[in-house]
Every structure is written in structure tokens, then in C-alpha cells.
Design a protein around this motif. Sequence first.
Motif, short mmCIF file in Angstrom:
data_model
loop_
_atom_site.label_atom_id
_atom_site.label_comp_id
_atom_site.label_asym_id
_atom_site.label_seq_id
_atom_site.Cartn_x
_atom_site.Cartn_y
_atom_site.Cartn_z
N VAL A 202 -35.26 -8.77 43.97
CA VAL A 202 -35.34 -8.44 42.53
C VAL A 202 -34.90 -6.88 42.32
O VAL A 202 -34.28 -6.96 41.44
CB VAL A 202 -36.71 -8.98 41.80
CG1 VAL A 202 -36.51 -8.97 40.60
CG2 VAL A 202 -36.93 -10.26 42.05
N GLN A 203 -35.54 -6.22 43.01
CA GLN A 203 -35.40 -4.83 42.79
C GLN A 203 -33.84 -4.53 43.03
O GLN A 203 -33.56 -3.61 42.39
CB GLN A 203 -36.25 -4.15 43.72
CG GLN A 203 -37.84 -3.85 43.28
CD GLN A 203 -38.43 -5.04 43.91
OE1 GLN A 203 -38.15 -5.67 44.79
NE2 GLN A 203 -39.70 -5.22 43.17
N GLN B 98 -31.64 -5.67 40.37
CA GLN B 98 -31.61 -5.17 39.30
C GLN B 98 -31.11 -3.74 39.09
O GLN B 98 -30.76 -3.18 38.35
CB GLN B 98 -33.12 -5.23 38.78
CG GLN B 98 -33.64 -6.54 38.13
CD GLN B 98 -34.55 -6.59 37.21
OE1 GLN B 98 -35.53 -6.95 37.41
NE2 GLN B 98 -34.45 -5.66 36.26
N PHE C 225 -36.90 5.88 30.07
CA PHE C 225 -37.55 4.85 29.37
C PHE C 225 -36.45 3.52 29.75
O PHE C 225 -36.25 2.70 28.99
CB PHE C 225 -37.81 4.74 27.75
CG PHE C 225 -38.42 5.91 27.43
CD1 PHE C 225 -39.77 5.93 27.40
CD2 PHE C 225 -37.68 7.12 26.93
CE1 PHE C 225 -40.33 7.27 27.10
CE2 PHE C 225 -38.42 8.14 26.63
CZ PHE C 225 -39.61 8.32 26.60
N PRO C 226 -36.41 3.38 31.29
CA PRO C 226 -35.59 2.21 31.71
C PRO C 226 -36.47 0.93 31.32
O PRO C 226 -35.67 -0.19 31.46
CB PRO C 226 -35.33 2.60 33.01
CG PRO C 226 -36.37 3.15 33.50
CD PRO C 226 -36.84 4.01 32.31
N LEU D 229 -35.00 -3.19 31.85
CA LEU D 229 -35.38 -3.75 33.25
C LEU D 229 -36.19 -5.02 32.88
O LEU D 229 -35.74 -6.03 33.42
CB LEU D 229 -36.04 -2.83 33.89
CG LEU D 229 -35.64 -1.74 34.57
CD1 LEU D 229 -36.44 -0.82 35.11
CD2 LEU D 229 -34.54 -2.07 35.72
N ARG D 230 -36.81 -4.98 31.82
CA ARG D 230 -37.60 -6.31 31.47
C ARG D 230 -36.80 -7.32 30.86
O ARG D 230 -36.89 -8.39 31.36
CB ARG D 230 -38.62 -5.93 30.18
CG ARG D 230 -40.22 -5.69 30.95
CD ARG D 230 -41.26 -5.79 29.68
NE ARG D 230 -41.10 -4.64 29.19
CZ ARG D 230 -41.39 -3.46 29.31
NH1 ARG D 230 -42.13 -3.03 30.43
NH2 ARG D 230 -41.48 -2.28 28.35
N GLU E 280 -34.84 -8.94 33.88
CA GLU E 280 -35.49 -9.49 35.22
C GLU E 280 -35.35 -11.03 35.12
O GLU E 280 -35.20 -11.66 36.22
CB GLU E 280 -37.08 -8.85 35.07
CG GLU E 280 -37.57 -9.46 36.33
CD GLU E 280 -38.92 -8.82 36.38
OE1 GLU E 280 -39.22 -7.59 35.92
OE2 GLU E 280 -39.89 -9.42 36.72
N LYS F 173 -33.88 -13.22 38.24
CA LYS F 173 -34.61 -14.11 38.99
C LYS F 173 -33.85 -15.41 39.00
O LYS F 173 -33.96 -16.09 40.31
CB LYS F 173 -36.13 -14.22 38.60
CG LYS F 173 -36.71 -13.20 38.78
CD LYS F 173 -38.32 -13.06 38.42
CE LYS F 173 -39.19 -11.94 39.08
NZ LYS F 173 -40.69 -12.00 38.30
#
Lengths: 662, 517
Positions: free
Chosen positions: B336-337, B340, B481-482, B486-487, B490, B494
Motif C-alpha cells: 500500500v505504501q 501510494q 499536508f499530504p 493520501l487518504r 488509499e 487497496k
Amino acid sequence: MPQHSYGAIPWIGLTVLLPLLGFLVNGTLALVRPQAKRVVSLVGTGVLLASFIVAVLVVLQLRQETLIGPYTVTFWHWIVVDTLQIDFAFALDHLSAVMLLVVTGVGFLIHVFSVGYMREDPGYARFFAYLNLFIVFMLLLVLGSTVPLMFVGWEGVGLCSYLLIGFWYEEKANADAGKKAFIVNRIGDFGVLLAMFILWTSIHTLNFAVIAERAPTMLEAGGPVVTMVTLFLFLGCVGKSAQIPLYVWLPDAMAGPTPVSALIHAATMVTAGVYLVARTNVLFAMAPLSSTLVAGIGALTALFAATIGLRQYDIKKVLAYSTVSQLGYMFIGVGTGAYVAGVFHLVTHAFFKALLFLGSGSVIHAMHQAYHATHAHEDAQDMRNMGGLHRYMPWTFALMTIATLAIAGVPPFSGFFSKDEILAAAFARGAEHPVFYLFWGMGLVGALLTAYYMARLLTMTFLGDNRTGTAEQEHLHEAPWVMTAPLVVLGALSLAGGILNLPAFVGGHHALETWLDPVFEPAKKFSQLVMPHGSTELLLIGGAVVIAVIGLVAGIRGTLVRPIVVAKNAPAEMGFARVLFNKYYIDELYQFLIVSPIVGLSRLVLWKGVDQSVVDGFFVNGSAALMRGLGWLGSRLQTGQVGVYVILFLVGVVWILGSVLR
Amino acid sequence: MTDFLTSVGYGQWILHALIALPVLGAIVVLFGTTANAKRIGLVVAVLEFILSIGLWWAVDTRPGTMQLVAAIPWIPTWGISYRVGIDGISLFMVLLTTMLLPLCVLSSFTYIAKREKAYYALLLLLTTGVLGVFISLDLFVFYVFWELMLIPMYFLIGIWGGTNRLYAAIKFFVFTMAGSLLMLVAILVMVYRIRVVTGVLSFSYEHLLLNAVKVRSWSPWLFGGFGLAFAIKVPIFPFHTWLPDAHVEAPTAGSVMLASVLLKMGIYGFLRFAIPFFPSVALGPDITALVIGLALIGIIYGALVAMVQPDIKKLVAYSSVSHLGFAMLGVWAGSVQSVQGALMVMIGHGFSTGALFFLIGMLYERRHTREISAYGGIARVVPLFSVILMIASLSSIGLPGLNGFIGEFLILLGSFRNHPVAVGLATTGVIFAAAYLLWALQRLIFNRLDKPENSSLRDLTLREVLVMAPLVIGIVWLGLFPGPVLRKMEPATKRYLELADPGIHPIKLFSFADKSK
């Protein structure tokens, strides 16, 4: 139950926010109204003073608190991906509190000094903007609750260092030095990054507090994982704190204005490596191999850099190598497991080395003005052009004498206590691992050399006859009070800094040790250190003091005994002195072995060779040529009769459709 | 905000509007006067951007699936319909494109002095092509958009480019065309084979995704067709040599579009099509080793070659090879990391490299040379320009606190578990990045101001500040403020990872050893 009030602690963000505001204001002024020096000075030093006051209030509150763990103030969630959560948060504990005070306190004094030192500089506003920004990043480094946030500060101070070393960028050498500092530091940062990746993969956290909590249970003490992590972390420390083999950027960094050398390249930034080892003390305590390497590199650097310092003539270069050497002592301390001693030396060194640099700044300032008045183009930093300055600059002379005695380790000056503790710890560790006796011995010889080159510096600069020139002598005078006042404060701190951690044999209670105890408590499970006491302790101390005195006397006499020739008439160095003067030719060696081959490989083999000749020349343009050839053949088919084309076209379409849709 | 958007039916028409508006704008530009071309272009571009902002709220990224899906039958007998949709991955590609468009137009005001109507019309058309690629959910439509973006770019380089523009334009065209034709064959074969198995003829993305597994024996060939097209676009070593030439010769806005958006289509293609269609091939051991190896070569080789470029634009072009290598590593590492992180690199690189190309263009307009050696010491005469150049370079270097760091950090962190050695090698890229950009910076803005023609350079004008300001703000903002971005990514990431599961029996490419089943 009443809500517990943490007093000033939640306001800790102000310590960073205020310098940030200062940076924004001064940065804007630098672009819009660079001549507004009064506002710049007011803002630049004002935010630092305010930040220092907040820091003092915060630390006073911390004294009241009973909880051990770090006090975390979270501002926002910074990087959040799946299970990875990195907060933008500050962690205050007893270690970061010490650093907080040093950075804002010494930082404020150096800002004040800069008001005088940089007064005439056209880049005045830009200078203060960078200086304020540096404080912002240094505090992020110190207060960051996670490794990545610490890393923001870590690379940020590197950026400011780069900008300030190359502050007078019109001189190519200065811009070169800045770039070199950044790139060499990046080699270290590579290590910090890899350490983070291993930590995340193995214990699934990057939060300092959680690391200290999980590492003892989740990692095998002395095992490969913790050893790798610490080795990579230490690579970062070697870069930032200028240890062998990555120390080469720091002497060049003296190209920056002298207050920068004092603040960044002596008192604060370069000690970040020591701080990082202390911060991750549990990991290092679990990795005896890495710790031994830390101490060993420290000892080697302490001795090696001291030898170079013996034969430098540029007053700032002597201090630069001295800084490299002293950082080595700090690493002996933290590598030995004497974390308090390492931090103690970090603090006292911040006092006396800042004083030495600022004092040399006053000297350079005076020399520069003298040469400027007579329109002479001599080197204002070369000690061969100085001598006898004590007559013109009595305050600076007196204060630098204090600092010299402190760094040489003469009691009761601050450096005596801190250096002594480090060497005693190394000696004590020797009982367990004999190699530490060697490190202790190297440190002792380094101390001798330190006393020698510092006495030489003091003598060449302030004693004997003046060599600046008869016309210039009239223009030599003490610096203005705005520069001397910070020196006086630092002088008092260098003199009395030992009080922070007075040992028992002079009736002290190891105050700093008690203060830092909660931070280093977890490491004690893995590495106990029984400090020498009684007659052993007194013998060690006595020996160290004798060595310091021998070095000082030898340094003064050895310098006075021969007449010194001014820089422009000086003969070239001969023999081993020449090797020392040229710093063992290490820079040349790196250029020859690393830089030139990489640039050559990139230009000749990769770019001209692979890219232009093989990929483009042979394959791309080759296939184009092939197509042109086929095209020429094909052009023979061009009869000009439309009917033939139509038939060929139809045949083609049918054939393609037929084969696809079969 | 959401209520307002619902009340105007935003979700129903926005994707169509984003595609159609630039085309309509292009037509208006062509029918207007030459003097008005840039103004009309700017109005359309700004309008396009303002329209697109609502997507931030209108696209529900929480389920991770395609949102705002709309379909208009086009050629029903062949199973082709104009189907579009958007998810948390394409959302940011679309926003990046629409944000850069007004800046591209604005930056061209003085740079472009000939055939302005055609220029602005082509720039708008290019945008339609790019947006279409990012939102189409029908492989035929996707292919049409993919080719559509090629043509305006070819003309932008070929007409408004530098001295060697024809060579560069043709090279760009042939490289991309070679890849995309193979992709067309792959699409046709795939659709046809799936029809043979399922009896349904459809180019629909979901249909193909669902049934790709049924034509498993073809997947090595099909992946090859898709993969080559995308690999050239990324570009992956050794298919990268079109990039420096195209970048150097293209006009500023062309370079920006090329670097910031077009290159991302390659990675996007892998994420959306090539890998989810054929995970057993794409993520099998052979291809994984190959791609990660090439990504590493790209990272290190790109950086080293960038270091020795005498032409600043070429330097930035090779730096793109290096950055996109990181993105490829992140995609193939498959956590995931790391994925992203790859998406963040795509966005971050769009900002920082876009900014660098704009700045180089501004310099070029003043001095008409891109040779690094023609400059030096200009920080004194153009301080604002120098500050912004410094910020953009630091972002590109990956200084933590700026946007470039987030992506690289996430990729390396997320890839370490499965590919520790590769990450170790890739991390050396941060050292080389500092070397090539700081060296270039020094030779451009530091050192002595020794060329008299540089001493009268004008600092940035208000218009140029307007071009740079959004990028600088973005560089700092995304670095600090990423989180919100990122949210939003996500869930889609996934979902992608669920699709991109190589399964228990990944195909070994060079043996075709599928006979066991």
C-alpha cells in the motif's frame, strides 16, 4: 479529578513558530526591502529571544512534572498510509529539553553577535532569514517525535548550512564548499533513510518513544537487525557530525560567515549526530558492535583531526579541525555507553567552541577593518598576519583564553569536567573490552595535541609582536559591545558550565546525570558502566590535567621560540608539516578516487557511450536507417498508378482482418 | 459543497464537460482573432480548472471503485461505448492536468509568437486527449484518446520547438506510435479472444478485467503489447531516448505537459490496465525482476547522465527518467505504501518538474540559450527567480518537508520488505539527485556574475509570478499536508492491490509453463 495542567509545555510549538515567523518576515524583506536592517535585526533577534523564553518556561515546567515519558504535542497527522501513521508532533523529554535550551540560548547569543558582525553586509536580511530558518529546522530535529520528522529537521539544517556556507556565493570556492557539505551530508542521510526502512520493516514503528519500548522485546540484542539499524544510523551521524571518513566538508564549511561557523558548524548542527545516538540509546546499547565502532571512529577522528589542527594557519581552519576532533570525543562518550558524558561535552563544547568562533570572528572583524582602512589585500584570517592582538582587543583575548583553558581541559573550566568524564568512561569500559583502553589512549594523546594547537592559536593571535603592519595597527580595536556582550555571556558559561554535572570528588551531585536519567534508563539494561572512583579516578584526572598543562606550555613556547613570517612571505612547509598543512591530501584522494571517476563514467561511458552511441546511435537511428532503406525499396513500388495502390490496399486490409478475426 | 454540487447535477455532466470544453474552446480559438487566441485559451483553461475542482468533493473515494460512471453507446455492434469514470487514482491525475493547463497557457503568452491560434487550440486538444486517457473505461475509447494526445504533442514540438524540432517530433511520434500500435493489436486480440470464450464482444474495461483470466494462455503476449506501450511512455530504460530530445525541443508548455502529465500515463496504464489484466504475468518473478532491474537502472543511470548534461533542459529530462524509475519500483513492490508513494511521485514530479521547466522557459525567453555555462551568478540580478528555482530544485531533490520527499519515502519504505537490496541501491539516488541539481544550481545562479549579458536580466514579471505561485504553494503544501490526498487515494490503491494479485501460480514468462493445469 481535576484536569492536569501542563503549564507551558503545550506551548512548545511557539519555540519553532516564532523563528519561522522571523524567517518569513526577514525572507520577504530580503526580497523587497533588503536595506531595512533595523527591522531585520529586531525581528531576527527578537524571535530568538522570545523562543528562548518560551523554552525556559517549558523546561521549568518539565522540572515540576513527575511523569517520565516524553510529553508529546501533536499538531496534525502528517503521513498516513494504511498502518503507517507519522504525526507532525513534538516530543519533550529531558534530553530534548537540554538541546532546546542550548539551541535557543546559544542561538540567541549568536544572533546578537551577528547584528554587529554582518552590519555592513548587503545580504543582511537574507542572512537573518537563513539563520532564523536554521533554528526552525534545528528545533524540528531536536523535538520531532518520529524519525521522519526528525529527518525533516536533519536535512533542513543541512539546507541552511548549504545556504549559509555559500552565503557569499560569488566566490566559487564558497559555493563549492556549500555544495560539498550538502552532498557529503546526503551520503549520511542515505544511512538514516535505510535505518528507517529497516526499523519500519522489523518493529513497525518510527516513533522514538515506541522504538525504545519495542526494540528490547522485539529485536534480538546484538543481533543482525539492531546492528544494521545502528550502523546505518551512525552513517548519518558520521556525515552530519563530520567524522572519518565524511569529515571533509566541515573544514571547507568555514567559507561561511563566522557566526554561522559558531552556530551551525560548532555549537548545534554538527552535534546532531551525537544527539541522534543519545536519542536512540537503547538501540546502540543493544548493539555492542556498533557502539564499539562509534567509539572507535570517534577516537580515531579525535586524534586525526587534532594532528591536522597542529599545522593550520587560518584561525578558523584550526577551530574547524578542533571541532571535528571534539565531536570525536563526544562519540567516544556515547559509543562507550556514557551517554550523559557525551551530552555533557556537547553542551560545554557548545559554550566554549561558540565562544572561540565568535572570538575569532571579532579578531577577523578587526583585522578586516584594519586592512580595509589601509586598502591592503592581506588575509584577515591568517594567524601569521596577527600577533600581539591582546593589546588591541583585551576583552576578546581574555575571553578566548577562558575558552582555550576550557577546551584544553584545565580545571575548573567546563571542558575539564566533560572531557574527563568521557575519558574516564572509556577507561572503565577497557576492563570489559581492552580495545577501549586504546580509545582512551588515543583520546589522551588527542587531548595533548588539543592543548598544543589551542595554545598555538592563542599565542600566534594575541601574544608576541604584532605582524599586521604598522599602518594597520592604528585601526585595530576591540569589537563593538553588541559583539562583545555575547562573548562575555559565553565566557561565563565556558568557565562555569561544569557546574551542570559536578562529580562527587568536588562535592557535586552529577546534576545532569540525574536530570537525564529517565532518558538513558532503558539502555542500562543492556550495557552497565561502572565509572572509576577513588584513587583510579583521581589518577586519571591528575594525568589528564598534567597532559593538558604540558600541551599548553609546549604550545606557547613552541610558538614563541621561532619568529613568525607574515603569510605573504612565508616559505612553503616542508616534510611532514607539509602533509599536515595539506590535510593528508584526503580531499585530493577523494577527488581522484570517487568524484572524477563518477563524473567521467557518467559523461563518457553512460551518456556519450550507452545513451548516444548504443541506444540512440545503433538501435534508434539504426532502425530508422533500416526503415529508410526499406522505404527506398518500397518507393520502387510507387508507380504513380492509383489503381495499383487501391488493389494493394484492399489486399492488405483483407489480409489483416482475416488474420485477426480468424 | 457536496449539496451544492448535487443540486446542479455536477456528477452527471462533469466528466463529459471536462472532455468537451477544451474541444469547444479550441474551436472558438480557431474562429477568433489571432490577438484574442491567448485570452480565449486562458479563459477556457481557467474555466476547465474551476469546473474540475468540484471533483474533490463529488468523487466518493471511500469505496475505491469507479465513480460518476457514464456510458454512451458508440458502435454497439462492436461493443464499443463511450464509457468514463473516475476513482481515487485518476482523480489526482485529472486535477493535476486541469491545474497545469491554465499555467501552461499563461506561460505561453510571450513565449509563443507565431501561429498562436493553432498553438492554443492544440494545447486545448492535448488536454482533452490526456483527460480522456485518465477517465476512459472502454479500451477502444482509451486507445482513441491515447492517439489523440499524440497528435497535438507532435505538432507542438514540430512547429513551436527549437532548432532540432523535427528530429525530436518524429522521434517522439515513432517511439510512441510503435508502442501504441502493439497495444492496439493487444487490445483487439484480447477483445476477440474473450469474445471467443464468453460470447460477448465488448471493449468495456470491467468486462475485460473480469474475463482477462479466461484468456490466460495469451496473457504473456498481451501484457507484452500493453507493457511496451506504457514502458516507452514512462519511459523505462532503454526506451527513454526520445524523452531528452522531445523535452529539449518542445516549447515550455509542451515540456511541462510532457513531463508533468504525459509521462504519468505510462505508470497509469500499468496500474489501470496492464497489471490488473495480467497480474500473473506482470507480477510474476521474471517480469518483476526485469522491471525492478530496469527501474534501478533508470534511477541511477538517469541521475548520473543528468549530472553531466550541459543543457539544463536535458538535465531535467534525465532527472525525470530517474524519478519515474522510483515510481516503477513502487508499483512493482506492490505494498500500500509503495503504490501510494508511486502515485505521490506522479503528482509531486508533476509539480516540481513542471515548475523547473517553466523556470527554464522563463530564462530561455530572456537569454535564448539553455546552456548551463551561459549563466552563473544570476541570483544577484534575479533574486525571486532564484528563490523559486531553489524551492523547485529542492523539491526535486526530495528534501523532506517538500512534496518530492513524500513519494520517494513511501516508495522506499513500502518496497523494503520484499526488495531490500533494490531499495538500498535506489536510495543512493538521493545522493546523486543532490549532486546533479545542486551542481546545476551553482552554475546557474551562484558563482561570479561573469557574463555581462546576464547583468541586465529582468526578474520575474507579475504574470510569471502568477504561473509559479500555485506550483510553489503546491510544493510546500503537499510536503506538509499530504494527508488528505493520501487518504483519498488509499481505498482505490487497496482495490488495485486486490486486483493485482499474481495468484498462487504466477506465470513464468519465458517457459509458458501453463500446461500443468
